[in-house]
Scaffold this active site. Structure first.
Site, PDB file in Angstrom:
ATOM      1  N   TYR A 125       0.775  -1.239   0.000  1.00  0.00           N
ATOM      2  CA  TYR A 125       0.000   0.000   0.000  1.00  0.00           C
ATOM      3  C   TYR A 125       0.808   1.291   0.000  1.00  0.00           C
ATOM      4  CZ  TYR A 125      -4.077  -2.930   0.483  1.00  0.00           C
ATOM      5  OH  TYR A 125      -5.056  -3.859   0.247  1.00  0.00           O
ATOM      6  N   PHE A 403     -10.579  -3.888  10.998  1.00  0.00           N
ATOM      7  CA  PHE A 403     -11.732  -3.869  10.097  1.00  0.00           C
ATOM      8  C   PHE A 403     -11.342  -4.389   8.725  1.00  0.00           C
ATOM      9  CE2 PHE A 403      -9.680   0.247  10.219  1.00  0.00           C
ATOM     10  CZ  PHE A 403      -9.490   0.567   8.877  1.00  0.00           C
TER      11      PHE A 403
END
Length: 403
Positions: A125, A403
């Site tokens: 990322y 999450f």
């Protein structure tokens, strides 16, 4: 085989498409259980982007509308990025890059200032502008040796909570969270917790702490390896969620966990790097800390607003030049002082890319360390010292939410 340009990137609209996207995520992660989940219950309409090969969903990137608490306790509009994955049959065709680039454009168009995610792999990322902004560690507490120091506050009242009211009660407590790095937990996140607890073969316990009649903390925990529980010499309870809004709540929840009967070890999944638990026990070696691991991967979607909204230390200004390969509006030079943040034509003191700026944004990384690693171009040596004060924090940033 279709080429990359035959893959369509667009929002998933129907329930069948969203369900297909969610199943792609579960399959792409390999190790996640393929539970029967109504994906429409745990996602937000219009936010799930899909990659379609004809009519087949082969990749996806989702997000929740949320908030991020930044230094000074301001809450920024935040996209909690999740459910990112591409089927193994469609890897290495540029699909992930297109999904993430499109998602960032959509997040910016929604006016969300920052995005964050939890990375399954550490090398993916950064090229999309994400930097490690918070870290965490686990802990194991040996209850046969652990004893709280007499100076630790007594805490307030702790009560067990009935499963029927768990989500509403816990969400009401958590929504008052203000520590740096905390994020808003949307309805879909809470629904996934309910589904996970219901599908688990063991019972999950929820305790709520209150001080002077006001709920100000809670802990969620469950036993591990229950098959041999009564003959085991390492009966372990796993704490999966620990939230303390006050010092009283922290102390009261510690007392509860450290006094559980028929338990040898308390395993806490996630603690801030500067959590005071090791300082609260008489025998510090009774608390075994796990290795530091990356937690929040942060993306500044609107650099100017993000810089302006966080608190800054009292020091002379620093001029930062920021580069962003994906969001053109972020490219520029900014004068950052204690009171103001403004674009400027002045020569920069420091130059960084947007991922590096994200790493230092919450205070979890120091400018001097970035400079030493060659990740910040230094045009004024004293600017490193000033930037460390401007961006400094008194506590380690920490999220505590997966999450």
């Amino acid at each position: 085989m279709n080429g990359r340009h035959d893959i369509e990137i667009r929002p998933l609209t129907s329930g069948d498409e969203v369900t297909a996207g969610f199943r792609v995520f579960l399959r792409a992660m390999v190790g996640l259980p393929l539970r029967e989940v109504d994906a429409m219950e745990v996602t937000e309409r219009g936010r799930y982007l899909g990659a379609l090969d004809g009519s087949e969903v082969v990749g996806g990137a989702d997000s929740y509308r949320s908030w991020l608490a930044v230094p000074g306790s301001a809450r920024l509009a935040h996209a909690a990025v999740t459910h990112v994955g591409v089927l193994p049959t469609h890897r290495r065709r540029g699909i992930l890059s297109r999904l993430i680039a499109r998602q960032l454009e959509d997040i910016a168009a929604r006016g969300e200032v920052v995005a964050s995610l939890r990375a399954s792999e550490a090398v993916i990322y950064e090229r999309f502008g994400y930097g490690v902004a918070t870290s965490a560690r686990s802990a194991r507490v040996d209850l046969r040796r652990a004893e709280l120091r007499p100076e630790v506050p007594p805490g307030g009242r702790v009560r067990l909570l009935d499963e029927a009211v768990t989500t509403e009660a816990l969400a009401g407590i958590y929504d008052r969270a203000s520590w740096t790095g905390a994020i808003g937990r949307p309805a879909g996140w809470w629904r996934l917790q309910e589904i996970g607890r219901a599908a688990d073969a063991v019972r999950h316990y929820v305790v709520v702490h209150s001080t002077d009649g006001v709920d100000d903390g809670y802990a969620v925990y469950h036993p591990l390896d229950t098959g041999g529980w009564f003959t085991s010499r390492q009966k372990t309870v796993s704490v999966t969620d620990f939230v303390a809004l006050t010092g009283s709540a922290r102390a009261g929840l510690w007392r509860h966990l450290l006094s559980l009967d028929l338990v040898d070890v308390i395993a806490i999944e996630s603690l801030a790097l500067d959590d005071p638990l090791p300082l609260a026990v008489v025998d510090r070696r009774s608390v075994e800390l796990g290795p530091e691991r990356d937690e929040t991967w942060l993306r500044l979607v609107d650099v100017e607003t993000a810089l302006r909204e966080r608190a800054r230390g009292d020091e002379e200004p620093v001029v930062l030049r920021v580069s962003d390969a994906l969001l053109e509006a972020n490219n520029g030079t900014f004068e950052v002082s204690r009171k103001t943040v403004a674009r400027t034509d002045a020569a920069p003191h420091l130059t960084v890319d947007v991922a590096t700026l994200a790493a230092v944004y919450l205070g979890g990384t120091r400018w001097r360390h970035l400079a030493a690693a060659g990740r910040a171009a230094v045009h004024d040596p004293d600017a490193v010292r000033r930037a460390d004060i401007l961006f400094g924090t008194t506590t380690s940033p920490f999220s505590g939410t997966v999450f």
